[in-house]
Motif scaffolding. Sequence first.
Motif, short mmCIF file in Angstrom:
data_model
loop_
_atom_site.label_atom_id
_atom_site.label_comp_id
_atom_site.label_asym_id
_atom_site.label_seq_id
_atom_site.Cartn_x
_atom_site.Cartn_y
_atom_site.Cartn_z
N ALA A 253 0.84 -1.20 0.00
CA ALA A 253 0.00 0.00 0.00
C ALA A 253 0.87 1.25 0.00
CB ALA A 253 -0.94 0.00 1.21
N GLY B 78 2.30 1.82 -3.42
CA GLY B 78 1.27 2.35 -4.30
C GLY B 78 1.01 3.83 -4.07
N GLU B 79 0.97 4.23 -2.81
CA GLU B 79 0.76 5.65 -2.49
C GLU B 79 1.96 6.49 -2.93
OE1 GLU B 79 -1.94 7.15 -1.66
OE2 GLU B 79 -3.11 5.34 -1.30
N GLU B 80 3.16 5.94 -2.80
CA GLU B 80 4.37 6.66 -3.23
C GLU B 80 4.39 6.81 -4.74
OE1 GLU B 80 8.29 7.43 -4.65
OE2 GLU B 80 7.34 5.49 -4.88
N TRP B 81 3.93 5.78 -5.46
CA TRP B 81 3.97 5.78 -6.93
C TRP B 81 2.86 6.65 -7.53
CZ3 TRP B 81 1.73 1.32 -10.21
CH2 TRP B 81 2.00 1.53 -11.56
N LEU B 82 1.60 6.40 -7.11
CA LEU B 82 0.46 7.03 -7.77
C LEU B 82 -0.50 7.77 -6.83
CD1 LEU B 82 -0.55 4.13 -10.19
CD2 LEU B 82 0.64 6.24 -10.79
N GLY B 83 -0.24 7.74 -5.55
CA GLY B 83 -1.24 8.25 -4.62
C GLY B 83 -0.81 9.45 -3.81
N ALA B 84 -1.32 9.48 -2.59
CA ALA B 84 -1.14 10.65 -1.71
C ALA B 84 0.31 10.89 -1.32
CB ALA B 84 -2.00 10.47 -0.46
N ARG C 121 3.00 10.62 -3.32
CA ARG C 121 3.90 10.85 -4.46
C ARG C 121 4.61 12.20 -4.43
NH1 ARG C 121 -1.20 10.81 -7.50
NH2 ARG C 121 -1.74 12.98 -7.83
N LEU D 233 2.23 5.43 6.35
CA LEU D 233 0.96 4.89 5.90
C LEU D 233 0.49 3.88 6.93
CD1 LEU D 233 -0.49 3.93 2.68
CD2 LEU D 233 0.00 1.99 4.16
#
Length: 148
Positions: free
Chosen positions: A118, A121-127, A129, A136
């Motif tokens: 998770a 994912g947040e680092e790549w495309l979410g909050a 980035r 998280l």
Amino acid sequence: MSSPSPAHREVIGIDIGGSSIKFGRFLSNGDCTESLVLPTPQPALPKAVYAQLAHGIDLLKNSACVAIGVGMPGPADATGRVAQLAINLPQWHDIPLADWLEDHGQLPTVLENDANCAGLGEEWLGAGRNYRNFILLTLGTGVGGAVF
């Protein structure tokens, strides 16, 4: 059978939770092309969960799929092959889940802690980035976290 072009390759992502297992098929840019949720068998013993994972993979897999990634509610070994412990699932100690899933789906498979997944994912495309550092927290049947 020819391989899909890089732009059309897809991966199957799986999130194993205490009450449900979430599946998605994703393009390399992160777009989800299909998803489904199946209940986690109760009790969530390793072979019962594996059978549900295999079923979900069968429903999502297509000729464009090139790999599977699995988020676990606990640590995986350093190679991403063995579920060392699943915090909220009974009898999950050193389960070679990646091998089981590769044997079934015939796709390279890697395991990782679900909170780490998770966070990535947040680092790549979410909050996350736009931030160099963040924390998280995952809240569900269990509680987890990742620090970046």
